[in-house]
Design a protein around this motif. Structure first.
Motif, PDB file in Angstrom:
ATOM      1  N   LEU A 184      44.489  40.202  38.020  1.00  0.00           N
ATOM      2  CA  LEU A 184      45.870  39.897  38.396  1.00  0.00           C
ATOM      3  C   LEU A 184      46.306  40.726  39.601  1.00  0.00           C
ATOM      4  CD1 LEU A 184      48.281  38.171  37.483  1.00  0.00           C
ATOM      5  CD2 LEU A 184      48.947  40.034  35.958  1.00  0.00           C
ATOM      6  N   LEU A 185      46.001  42.005  39.575  1.00  0.00           N
ATOM      7  CA  LEU A 185      46.398  42.869  40.689  1.00  0.00           C
ATOM      8  C   LEU A 185      45.658  42.495  41.972  1.00  0.00           C
ATOM      9  CD1 LEU A 185      48.179  45.243  41.502  1.00  0.00           C
ATOM     10  CD2 LEU A 185      46.264  46.761  40.989  1.00  0.00           C
ATOM     11  N   ASN A 186      44.399  42.142  41.850  1.00  0.00           N
ATOM     12  CA  ASN A 186      43.630  41.727  43.035  1.00  0.00           C
ATOM     13  C   ASN A 186      44.232  40.486  43.686  1.00  0.00           C
ATOM     14  OD1 ASN A 186      41.789  43.814  42.794  1.00  0.00           O
ATOM     15  ND2 ASN A 186      40.346  42.623  41.570  1.00  0.00           N
ATOM     16  N   VAL A 187      44.724  39.575  42.867  1.00  0.00           N
ATOM     17  CA  VAL A 187      45.355  38.372  43.400  1.00  0.00           C
ATOM     18  C   VAL A 187      46.670  38.721  44.092  1.00  0.00           C
ATOM     19  CG1 VAL A 187      46.458  36.178  42.763  1.00  0.00           C
ATOM     20  CG2 VAL A 187      44.250  36.807  41.773  1.00  0.00           C
ATOM     21  N   ILE A 188      47.468  39.585  43.480  1.00  0.00           N
ATOM     22  CA  ILE A 188      48.732  40.005  44.102  1.00  0.00           C
ATOM     23  C   ILE A 188      48.450  40.681  45.445  1.00  0.00           C
ATOM     24  CG2 ILE A 188      50.714  41.565  43.878  1.00  0.00           C
ATOM     25  CD1 ILE A 188      50.609  41.055  40.845  1.00  0.00           C
ATOM     26  N   ALA A 189      47.370  41.467  45.507  1.00  0.00           N
ATOM     27  CA  ALA A 189      47.027  42.193  46.740  1.00  0.00           C
ATOM     28  C   ALA A 189      46.741  41.255  47.903  1.00  0.00           C
ATOM     29  CB  ALA A 189      45.823  43.094  46.487  1.00  0.00           C
ATOM     30  N   GLN A 190      46.352  40.013  47.619  1.00  0.00           N
ATOM     31  CA  GLN A 190      46.060  39.048  48.678  1.00  0.00           C
ATOM     32  C   GLN A 190      47.324  38.470  49.324  1.00  0.00           C
ATOM     33  OE1 GLN A 190      43.418  36.080  46.947  1.00  0.00           O
ATOM     34  NE2 GLN A 190      42.118  37.661  46.059  1.00  0.00           N
ATOM     35  N   ARG A 191      48.465  38.650  48.693  1.00  0.00           N
ATOM     36  CA  ARG A 191      49.767  38.209  49.209  1.00  0.00           C
ATOM     37  C   ARG A 191      49.801  36.701  49.510  1.00  0.00           C
ATOM     38  NH1 ARG A 191      52.027  42.808  53.364  1.00  0.00           N
ATOM     39  NH2 ARG A 191      54.035  41.906  52.754  1.00  0.00           N
ATOM     40  N   ASP A 192      49.156  35.951  48.644  1.00  0.00           N
ATOM     41  CA  ASP A 192      49.166  34.491  48.770  1.00  0.00           C
ATOM     42  C   ASP A 192      50.058  33.940  47.661  1.00  0.00           C
ATOM     43  OD1 ASP A 192      48.709  31.752  48.587  1.00  0.00           O
ATOM     44  OD2 ASP A 192      46.577  31.907  49.025  1.00  0.00           O
ATOM     45  N   PRO A 193      51.298  33.549  47.971  1.00  0.00           N
ATOM     46  CA  PRO A 193      52.249  33.135  46.928  1.00  0.00           C
ATOM     47  C   PRO A 193      51.750  32.003  46.035  1.00  0.00           C
ATOM     48  CG  PRO A 193      53.379  33.459  49.010  1.00  0.00           C
ATOM     49  CD  PRO A 193      51.917  33.538  49.305  1.00  0.00           C
ATOM     50  N   THR A 194      51.092  31.024  46.616  1.00  0.00           N
ATOM     51  CA  THR A 194      50.606  29.886  45.822  1.00  0.00           C
ATOM     52  C   THR A 194      49.538  30.325  44.829  1.00  0.00           C
ATOM     53  OG1 THR A 194      51.070  28.365  47.638  1.00  0.00           O
ATOM     54  CG2 THR A 194      49.568  27.597  45.922  1.00  0.00           C
ATOM     55  N   HIS A 195      48.620  31.172  45.287  1.00  0.00           N
ATOM     56  CA  HIS A 195      47.556  31.689  44.413  1.00  0.00           C
ATOM     57  C   HIS A 195      48.140  32.571  43.324  1.00  0.00           C
ATOM     58  CE1 HIS A 195      43.353  33.760  44.115  1.00  0.00           C
ATOM     59  NE2 HIS A 195      43.552  32.882  43.145  1.00  0.00           N
ATOM     60  N   ILE A 196      49.090  33.408  43.692  1.00  0.00           N
ATOM     61  CA  ILE A 196      49.739  34.289  42.723  1.00  0.00           C
ATOM     62  C   ILE A 196      50.397  33.471  41.614  1.00  0.00           C
ATOM     63  CG2 ILE A 196      51.740  35.826  42.397  1.00  0.00           C
ATOM     64  CD1 ILE A 196      51.036  37.028  45.158  1.00  0.00           C
ATOM     65  N   GLU A 197      51.119  32.428  42.003  1.00  0.00           N
ATOM     66  CA  GLU A 197      51.810  31.600  41.008  1.00  0.00           C
ATOM     67  C   GLU A 197      50.813  30.978  40.028  1.00  0.00           C
ATOM     68  OE1 GLU A 197      54.865  27.775  40.789  1.00  0.00           O
ATOM     69  OE2 GLU A 197      54.438  28.759  42.697  1.00  0.00           O
ATOM     70  N   ARG A 198      49.732  30.427  40.552  1.00  0.00           N
ATOM     71  CA  ARG A 198      48.754  29.774  39.678  1.00  0.00           C
ATOM     72  C   ARG A 198      48.125  30.777  38.710  1.00  0.00           C
ATOM     73  NH1 ARG A 198      43.435  29.330  39.737  1.00  0.00           N
ATOM     74  NH2 ARG A 198      43.186  30.144  41.869  1.00  0.00           N
ATOM     75  N   VAL A 199      47.721  31.933  39.225  1.00  0.00           N
ATOM     76  CA  VAL A 199      47.020  32.907  38.391  1.00  0.00           C
ATOM     77  C   VAL A 199      47.953  33.536  37.357  1.00  0.00           C
ATOM     78  CG1 VAL A 199      45.823  35.137  38.417  1.00  0.00           C
ATOM     79  CG2 VAL A 199      45.232  33.377  40.085  1.00  0.00           C
ATOM     80  N   LEU A 200      49.187  33.821  37.741  1.00  0.00           N
ATOM     81  CA  LEU A 200      50.121  34.418  36.791  1.00  0.00           C
ATOM     82  C   LEU A 200      50.462  33.449  35.658  1.00  0.00           C
ATOM     83  CD1 LEU A 200      52.743  36.692  38.571  1.00  0.00           C
ATOM     84  CD2 LEU A 200      51.756  37.056  36.307  1.00  0.00           C
ATOM     85  N   PHE A 201      50.675  32.192  35.995  1.00  0.00           N
ATOM     86  CA  PHE A 201      50.940  31.212  34.942  1.00  0.00           C
ATOM     87  C   PHE A 201      49.722  31.064  34.033  1.00  0.00           C
ATOM     88  CE2 PHE A 201      54.773  29.679  37.192  1.00  0.00           C
ATOM     89  CZ  PHE A 201      55.601  29.484  36.094  1.00  0.00           C
ATOM     90  N   GLU A 202      48.520  31.090  34.596  1.00  0.00           N
ATOM     91  CA  GLU A 202      47.315  31.024  33.776  1.00  0.00           C
ATOM     92  C   GLU A 202      47.195  32.250  32.879  1.00  0.00           C
ATOM     93  OE1 GLU A 202      44.144  30.624  36.561  1.00  0.00           O
ATOM     94  OE2 GLU A 202      44.413  28.454  36.834  1.00  0.00           O
TER      95      GLU A 202
END
Length: 221
Positions: A184-202
């Motif tokens: 989760l933190l690695n995804v947030i670090a990428q600063r890609d809002p669309t990716h963050i939304e998908r991964v957090l909901f998952e």
């Protein structure tokens, strides 16, 4: 009841922490009626101090008042778990997207890394693991600098704690594993809002599904 007596310092806060831990761990199970005489004796505090702590837990959503006003540990059904984690996901997605917009994003990310490091350090202590997991997610909301978002998340924290006891040890440990949060933190670090939304909901949906399966298994048993 293996609740140890509390030292005579900051009694209300210690009583509050002890009750919260007993509820989260299932020592005081869902639906349990809070008998003041028994609990004040178990914690070694006055009934007045105990009432203050229980009022706070009622505000947090861990306790609810029955028809006669007696407080009991809140019970949550499968439908409530689904709704709870949907709302939680929406809030944390908004928090993460807001965090990505800050000029000092790197510094804020390091704060989250510190929270994650704590989660790695307490993997063999369920109580500390629960606190570290919640601290990570709460800090994410704090770092959004959106006080309305944070207060909304805090209103969910009590019910979130209640769901832990429904999971059973194996499911609870999986939901709070450091590895899940590393991703989760690695995804947030990428600063890609669309990716963050998908991964957090998952992330939240997986946790909710595990909790609901645990409740189904308990009902079947």
């Amino acid at each position: 009841m293996s609740i140890r007596s509390l030292q005579r310092t900051t009694l209300r806060d210690q009583c509050l922490d002890g009750l919260r831990s007993a509820i989260t761990s299932g020592q005081l199970p869902a639906g349990h009626h809070m008998v003041e005489t028994d609990l004040s004796s178990a914690f070694g505090v006055s009934r007045g101090t105990l009432r203050e702590a229980m009022r706070r837990l009622e505000q947090e959503g861990l306790l609810v008042a029955g028809p006669r006003g007696q407080l009991r540990v809140r019970e949550i059904n499968e439908g409530e778990i689904g709704h709870l984690y949907q709302v939680r996901a929406a809030l944390e997605v908004l928090a993460a997207r807001s965090l990505c917009l800050h000029d000092d994003f790197a510094a804020r990310l390091e704060i989250l890394r510190g929270c994650l490091q704590r989660l790695h350090e307490v993997q063999n202590d369920l109580g500390e693991q629960i606190e570290a997991d919640l601290t990570f997610h709460r800090t994410l909301c704090e770092l959004s600098d959106n006080p309305v978002l944070l207060s909304s998340w805090l209103a969910l924290e009590g019910p979130i704690r209640i769901t832990v006891m429904h999971a059973g040890l194996e499911r609870a440990l999986h939901n709070m594993s450091a590895d899940r949060h590393d991703h989760l933190l690695n995804v947030i670090a990428q600063r890609d809002p669309t990716h963050i939304e998908r991964v957090l909901f998952e992330h939240m949906d997986e946790a909710a599904q595990r909790l609901m399966r645990a409740m189904e298994a308990q009902s079947a048993g």
